[in-house]
Design an enzyme around this catalytic site. Sequence first.
Site, mmCIF file in Angstrom:
data_model
loop_
_atom_site.group_PDB
_atom_site.id
_atom_site.type_symbol
_atom_site.label_atom_id
_atom_site.label_comp_id
_atom_site.label_asym_id
_atom_site.label_seq_id
_atom_site.Cartn_x
_atom_site.Cartn_y
_atom_site.Cartn_z
ATOM 1 N N HIS A 161 0.138 0.619 9.484
ATOM 2 C CA HIS A 161 -1.104 0.950 8.787
ATOM 3 C C HIS A 161 -2.079 1.694 9.693
ATOM 4 C CE1 HIS A 161 0.448 -2.570 6.472
ATOM 5 N NE2 HIS A 161 0.180 -1.747 5.487
ATOM 6 N N GLY A 202 0.814 -1.207 0.000
ATOM 7 C CA GLY A 202 0.000 0.000 0.000
ATOM 8 C C GLY A 202 0.845 1.252 0.000
ATOM 9 N N SER A 203 0.272 2.332 -0.511
ATOM 10 C CA SER A 203 0.941 3.633 -0.429
ATOM 11 C C SER A 203 0.817 4.172 0.995
ATOM 12 C CB SER A 203 0.314 4.604 -1.419
ATOM 13 O OG SER A 203 0.496 4.150 -2.739
ATOM 14 N N GLY A 204 1.527 5.263 1.257
ATOM 15 C CA GLY A 204 1.502 5.854 2.593
ATOM 16 C C GLY A 204 2.703 5.509 3.431
ATOM 17 N N HIS A 205 3.631 4.702 2.859
ATOM 18 C CA HIS A 205 4.835 4.297 3.601
ATOM 19 C C HIS A 205 6.097 4.951 3.048
ATOM 20 C CE1 HIS A 205 2.221 1.380 5.398
ATOM 21 N NE2 HIS A 205 2.032 0.740 4.265
ATOM 22 N N PRO A 257 -5.667 42.111 2.611
ATOM 23 C CA PRO A 257 -5.611 40.753 2.059
ATOM 24 C C PRO A 257 -4.222 40.415 1.555
ATOM 25 C CG PRO A 257 -6.596 42.249 0.470
ATOM 26 C CD PRO A 257 -6.394 43.052 1.728
#
Length: 534
Positions: free
Chosen positions: A202, A37-40, A512
């Site tokens: 995870h 999985g991605s995210g690592h 702004p």
Amino acid sequence: GLVACNAGLRLLQGHRVVLRADLVAIRGRVALLSGGGSGHEPAHAGYIGKGMLTGVVAGAVFTSPAVGSILAAIRAVTQAGAAGTLLIVKNYTGDRLNFGLALERARAEGADVRMVVVGDDSAFAAPKKAGRRGLCGTVLIHKVAGALAEAGASLNEIVKRVSAAAKAMGTLGLSLSPCSVPGSKPTFQLANDEMELGLGIHGEAGVRRMKVSGAPHFLSLLGSPPSSGSHSAPYPAGASVVLVVNNLGGLSCLELGIVAGAAVRSLERRGIRIARALVGSFMTALEMAGVSLTLLLVDEELVGLIDAETTAMAWPNLTMAPATSQRQEVLAPKEGPGTTQREPSTGTGPSAARVQQVLERVCSTLLDMQDELNQLDREAGDGDCGHTHARAARAVSPAWVMTGPVSRQLYGLFLTAAAQPLLNHDDLPTWADAMDAGIEAMQRYGGAAPGDRTMLDSLCAAAQALHGLRSPGATLLPVLATAVESAEAAAEATRTMEAGAGRASYIRATGPWAPPAAALVVMGDVAAHPMYPQ
């Protein structure tokens, strides 16, 4: 993004697969494929290159890759002339099933494919039926397998060697926070004073929750280093290991260094030699503020494989030497012949009592204003002004030592320069000279001037009033009272000023803000990315 910024990588058309750009170089050698999985990140694509992986297959966040993409990667390296393919898989059910199914289909097509499943989690007293989870130690398996493949080892030999290495490895994780899959809530809940021990990558909760404590206490909780071989007995004294201190995503480099130093000292006390140490982000869990420690039992040959050259962008440029807390320090230079040593004041002069009273009043005021100063500083800086001055107040000693960030340097400059006129004189006009000297030093090195909305606005107003001490017949207290009034009025006048120096000069005062057009384009592209559904 990784492929766009690295010329040595290529995407496999139609799939979430990354391969070496020089696939022709693997002809006659074993190809190594991994993924998950991605995210690592930087795992897994960060470990593609000569001497490590041939390619990786990525799934969605924390989700096993598609069987079709895994099979496509196997076909690509097989057609490139690989002498067999090894799949390196972390021990999670989805990964085992998807990589296993792709392997069976590839074998049915005539490909020579094997699979090694890595389970290095040391959080459990005994393996459950599903086995130990695959964690950061998998990166070391990538490296060992990659060095063997580059050296021309056969598929059977690589499988045998990395399987043995995987059994001599353990990993334990600790986190101060959960993580959040994009578009979802945190994966578990932790109180501000709690930390989670023995968690995976995870976002799943760990095996034990405890109160937050320092790195040495965390290491003592291990009892012994992550288990070797059978995952039941600690590494013996005299053993040689590779240590990996892995950032789970949201830890600062400073905190990671603290853990690394504590880990080295802890292992040394147990008589364990740290042949190599890797410290950084190797296998993360999105933004989780945690760390994992991996130990791999090594011999000289295994260390050689760890040291072997690789072009993988996420593998660190290691010093080929053991880690130790006993490195010889560089001797500090001695004071030069022109250095003047002054005897410290004994504090017995006629004004000593009044000076002590003034210091006590200043310190008590700073302690009382700690929260107020912090709140003011949050509006224009990092919110630590109150803490800094409180530490200074508590640390005042006979030497009047102050600690703190920028304010410390400013006070140090002021007092050091102001002391010079007072070394040989103590009359009233000299105190005005001392004030001027201190302000001049602050302006010279700090770069600010009156009107820039800094402490100089008050100091310069007070200094102007103190010039009255130079008048014939002047007395101290009336002039001091005028100086205090002038300083307070000048401080009040800064309300309407625009900051010209210091941190506050970077903060928008009114009106702004319009970012550059190029920034708007890039931010729009990022916001439209499918990873950010909200």
